[in-house]
Design an enzyme around this catalytic site. Structure first.
Site, PDB file in Angstrom:
ATOM      1  N   GLY A 148       0.804  -1.223   0.000  1.00  0.00           N
ATOM      2  CA  GLY A 148       0.000   0.000   0.000  1.00  0.00           C
ATOM      3  C   GLY A 148       0.835   1.271   0.000  1.00  0.00           C
ATOM      4  O   GLY A 148       2.066   1.226   0.028  1.00  0.00           O
ATOM      5  N   CYS A 163      -2.744  11.232  10.546  1.00  0.00           N
ATOM      6  CA  CYS A 163      -1.799  12.094   9.818  1.00  0.00           C
ATOM      7  C   CYS A 163      -2.002  13.584  10.100  1.00  0.00           C
ATOM      8  O   CYS A 163      -1.041  14.318  10.335  1.00  0.00           O
ATOM      9  CB  CYS A 163      -1.909  11.825   8.321  1.00  0.00           C
ATOM     10  SG  CYS A 163      -3.588  11.541   7.728  1.00  0.00           S
ATOM     11  N   HIS A 165      -0.455  17.114   3.174  1.00  0.00           N
ATOM     12  CA  HIS A 165      -1.603  17.745   3.831  1.00  0.00           C
ATOM     13  C   HIS A 165      -1.206  19.162   4.270  1.00  0.00           C
ATOM     14  O   HIS A 165      -0.113  19.374   4.810  1.00  0.00           O
ATOM     15  CB  HIS A 165      -1.997  16.979   5.100  1.00  0.00           C
ATOM     16  CG  HIS A 165      -2.665  15.660   4.884  1.00  0.00           C
ATOM     17  ND1 HIS A 165      -2.971  15.137   3.646  1.00  0.00           N
ATOM     18  CD2 HIS A 165      -3.134  14.755   5.792  1.00  0.00           C
ATOM     19  CE1 HIS A 165      -3.579  13.961   3.801  1.00  0.00           C
ATOM     20  NE2 HIS A 165      -3.686  13.701   5.086  1.00  0.00           N
TER      21      HIS A 165
HETATM   22  P1  NAP Z   1      -3.657   1.367   0.479  1.00  0.00           P
HETATM   23  O1  NAP Z   1      -2.700   2.056  -0.421  1.00  0.00           O
HETATM   24  O2  NAP Z   1      -5.054   1.168   0.007  1.00  0.00           O
HETATM   25  O3  NAP Z   1      -3.027  -0.029   0.928  1.00  0.00           O
HETATM   26  C1  NAP Z   1      -3.717  -0.925   1.734  1.00  0.00           C
HETATM   27  C2  NAP Z   1      -2.781  -2.019   2.172  1.00  0.00           C
HETATM   28  O4  NAP Z   1      -3.448  -2.869   3.103  1.00  0.00           O
HETATM   29  C3  NAP Z   1      -2.335  -2.912   1.024  1.00  0.00           C
HETATM   30  O5  NAP Z   1      -1.012  -3.351   1.234  1.00  0.00           O
HETATM   31  C4  NAP Z   1      -3.314  -4.074   1.154  1.00  0.00           C
HETATM   32  O6  NAP Z   1      -2.827  -5.288   0.595  1.00  0.00           O
HETATM   33  C5  NAP Z   1      -3.384  -4.209   2.647  1.00  0.00           C
HETATM   34  N1  NAP Z   1      -4.565  -4.958   3.040  1.00  0.00           N
HETATM   35  C6  NAP Z   1      -5.871  -4.653   2.804  1.00  0.00           C
HETATM   36  N2  NAP Z   1      -6.668  -5.608   3.292  1.00  0.00           N
HETATM   37  C7  NAP Z   1      -5.886  -6.535   3.862  1.00  0.00           C
HETATM   38  C8  NAP Z   1      -6.113  -7.770   4.529  1.00  0.00           C
HETATM   39  N3  NAP Z   1      -7.344  -8.221   4.737  1.00  0.00           N
HETATM   40  N4  NAP Z   1      -5.040  -8.461   5.001  1.00  0.00           N
HETATM   41  C9  NAP Z   1      -3.802  -7.997   4.804  1.00  0.00           C
HETATM   42  N5  NAP Z   1      -3.510  -6.857   4.165  1.00  0.00           N
HETATM   43  C10 NAP Z   1      -4.536  -6.123   3.706  1.00  0.00           C
HETATM   44  O7  NAP Z   1      -3.832   2.146   1.840  1.00  0.00           O
HETATM   45  P2  NAP Z   1      -2.760   2.994   2.696  1.00  0.00           P
HETATM   46  O8  NAP Z   1      -2.892   4.415   2.363  1.00  0.00           O
HETATM   47  O9  NAP Z   1      -1.418   2.377   2.604  1.00  0.00           O
HETATM   48  O10 NAP Z   1      -3.359   2.866   4.154  1.00  0.00           O
HETATM   49  C11 NAP Z   1      -3.476   1.656   4.839  1.00  0.00           C
HETATM   50  C12 NAP Z   1      -4.009   1.929   6.237  1.00  0.00           C
HETATM   51  O11 NAP Z   1      -3.071   2.697   6.963  1.00  0.00           O
HETATM   52  C13 NAP Z   1      -5.297   2.755   6.335  1.00  0.00           C
HETATM   53  O12 NAP Z   1      -6.446   1.979   6.231  1.00  0.00           O
HETATM   54  C14 NAP Z   1      -5.183   3.410   7.681  1.00  0.00           C
HETATM   55  O13 NAP Z   1      -5.633   2.538   8.687  1.00  0.00           O
HETATM   56  C15 NAP Z   1      -3.704   3.577   7.832  1.00  0.00           C
HETATM   57  N6  NAP Z   1      -3.281   4.944   7.527  1.00  0.00           N
HETATM   58  C16 NAP Z   1      -2.966   5.737   8.559  1.00  0.00           C
HETATM   59  C17 NAP Z   1      -2.558   7.013   8.335  1.00  0.00           C
HETATM   60  C18 NAP Z   1      -2.291   7.890   9.485  1.00  0.00           C
HETATM   61  O14 NAP Z   1      -2.975   8.851   9.590  1.00  0.00           O
HETATM   62  N7  NAP Z   1      -1.316   7.632  10.311  1.00  0.00           N
HETATM   63  C19 NAP Z   1      -2.453   7.524   7.060  1.00  0.00           C
HETATM   64  C20 NAP Z   1      -2.769   6.711   6.001  1.00  0.00           C
HETATM   65  C21 NAP Z   1      -3.184   5.408   6.265  1.00  0.00           C
HETATM   66  P3  NAP Z   1      -3.240  -5.758  -0.903  1.00  0.00           P
HETATM   67  O15 NAP Z   1      -2.387  -4.953  -1.837  1.00  0.00           O
HETATM   68  O16 NAP Z   1      -2.916  -7.191  -0.896  1.00  0.00           O
HETATM   69  O17 NAP Z   1      -4.702  -5.458  -1.047  1.00  0.00           O
HETATM   70  N1  12T Z   2      -9.880   8.252   6.340  1.00  0.00           N
HETATM   71  O1  12T Z   2      -5.561   6.850   9.965  1.00  0.00           O
HETATM   72  O2  12T Z   2      -8.815   9.163   4.089  1.00  0.00           O
HETATM   73  O3  12T Z   2      -7.579   7.146  10.644  1.00  0.00           O
HETATM   74  O4  12T Z   2      -7.101  10.470   4.431  1.00  0.00           O
HETATM   75  C1  12T Z   2      -6.045   8.338   7.752  1.00  0.00           C
HETATM   76  C2  12T Z   2      -6.333   8.932   6.543  1.00  0.00           C
HETATM   77  C3  12T Z   2      -8.302   7.709   8.018  1.00  0.00           C
HETATM   78  C4  12T Z   2      -6.714   7.198   9.776  1.00  0.00           C
HETATM   79  C5  12T Z   2      -7.868   9.551   4.780  1.00  0.00           C
HETATM   80  C6  12T Z   2      -8.611   8.300   6.800  1.00  0.00           C
HETATM   81  C7  12T Z   2      -7.032   7.758   8.479  1.00  0.00           C
HETATM   82  C8  12T Z   2      -7.600   8.909   6.070  1.00  0.00           C
END
Ligand code: NAP
Ligand code: 12T
Length: 337
Positions: A13, A129, A242
């Site tokens: 991701g 974030c 952001h």
């Molecule tokens: P993304 O680009 O959509 O990537 C999602 C990742 O999660 C991919 O590697 C996906 O694997 C994996 N995944 C989804 N479902 C899964 C499952 N059932 N089992 C194992 N892996 C799974 O999203 P992202 O932006 O990287 O964000 C991922 C998460 O990070 C968010 O949902 C949020 O909770 C968190 N996040 C936090 C912040 C923050 O504010 N600190 C910011 C952004 C995101 P596949 O490629 O195999 O589908």
């Molecule tokens: N919905 O980590 O969509 O709780 O930018 C982070 C980013 C949730 C989170 C977004 C979101 C989170 C987003």
């Protein structure tokens, strides 16, 4: 030097890829890297230190022998698998919303409350974030002048939602430039050439969950329930980075010059503030950097003790992956792992 077995959950991701990049950039002492994702990623690989590593499915047994598990695969994956990783002896640094407001789980920004890391019981939460980049700037101001109230409006990039949202913005932009009328798939409305006052879900207060995260997490990280916070969180058609317009009311008077000098010395902060010469932080210029950038620092002349600021950071780095790796680095440096 000791090396650690590091799992990255969500390695395919937007955040997971950034984690793998930053572990290399900072020469984190990795003995073995284990990229994990869903079964959809079977057969995919990631590059680490010149080696091609196969992505494995995130299942409980995968955490056998793992020292540090960096989770970034959404709340459901964290709720299911973080306890499994802890059970097998790993320390989890979790990027999702799953555990952030759990009183037993430290919620950490290393420039603000690194001491909270010491009380972890297996899981440490990485804040949202938008909250992270704001508190890095608020903390030195609070220490000097005590913050009473914060009013923030955000301008959030699509990369915060993930890789699908980045693709959606690019596709819709191309479609609109070619006379088409795209429909939202990731977002409830088209994001290209638009602005959406809607991030995450709304509740019956009329606020979004993203707004409540900024309000509640700020108090927890700063360790002060008396700071009043209100937020309006908005999605803009920016790929990465952001921005936030932040108004602060303090107990003690701070001039803009004093605020600038405090922030110039603050850890993790860079002041970019010379508007006459067109210098202020921009998402396009801070994308790819680890620091939090602040500019447009000026007095709020409508009240006796008020400041306005413009705060910008790379949401995938300081807002997610870099903050998580800073927590891991702190644990290594303090022999907590
Ligand atoms: P993304 O680009 O959509 O990537 C999602 C990742 O999660 C991919 O590697 C996906 O694997 C994996 N995944 C989804 N479902 C899964 C499952 N059932 N089992 C194992 N892996 C799974 O999203 P992202 O932006 O990287 O964000 C991922 C998460 O990070 C968010 O949902 C949020 O909770 C968190 N996040 C936090 C912040 C923050 O504010 N600190 C910011 C952004 C995101 P596949 O490629 O195999 O589908
Ligand atoms: N919905 O980590 O969509 O709780 O930018 C982070 C980013 C949730 C989170 C977004 C979101 C989170 C987003």
């Amino acid at each position: 030097m000791k090396g650690y077995n590091v799992a990255v959950v969500g390695a395919t991701g937007a955040v997971g890829q950034t984690m793998i990049k930053i572990l290399q950039e900072r020469s984190f002492p990795v003995k073995k890297i284990l990229p994990l994702a869903s079964a959809r990623s079977n057969g995919h690989t990631v590059d680490f230190m010149g080696e091609r590593i196969t992505v494995e499915e995130a299942v409980p047994a995968a955490f056998e022998g793992i020292d540090i598990a960096l989770f970034s695969a959404g709340q459901d994956v964290s709720l299911n698998l973080a306890p499994e990783a802890v059970k097998r002896g790993a320390v989890v640094i979790d990027n999702s919303n799953a555990f952030r407001m759990d009183a037993k789980v430290p919620l950490v920004v290393p420039e603000v409350n690194p001491q909270d890391i010491h009380r972890h019981r297996g899981i440490i939460a990485n804040p949202n974030c938008s909250t992270i980049q704001m508190v890095v700037v608020l903390k030195p101001i609070h220490d000097r002048a005590r913050i009473k109230r914060v009013v923030v409006s955000t301008y959030q990039a699509v990369s915060g939602t993930g890789l699908d949202a980045i693709e959606e913005l690019k596709l819709q932009t191309a479609q609109l430039l070619n006379g088409g009328s795209p429909e939202g798939r990731v977002y409830p409305h088209p994001i290209a050439f638009n602005v959406l006052p809607h991030i995450d879900l709304f509740d019956d207060t009329g606020y979004s969950k993203e707004e409540w995260k900024m309000i509640r997490e700020t108090k927890k990280i700063m360790g002060d329930e008396n700071i009043k916070v209100t937020a309006t969180t908005v999605r803009v058609p920016v790929i990465n980075g952001h921005s936030e317009a932040v108004n602060v009311e303090t107990v003690e008077k701070l001039t803009a010059e004093e605020a600038r000098s405090i922030l110039a010395k603050a850890p993790g902060v860079k002041v970019a503030d010379d508007p006459q010469n067109k210098v202020y932080p921009l998402p396009a210029s801070v994308s790819g950097k680890n620091d939090v950038f602040v500019g447009r620092i000026r007095e709020d002349f409508s009240i006796p003790c008020g400041l306005n600021m413009w705060i910008v950071a790379d949401n995938l780095r300081k807002g997610a992956a870099y903050n998580a790796i800073q927590i891991a680095e702190y644990m290594v440096q303090n022999s907590l792992i």
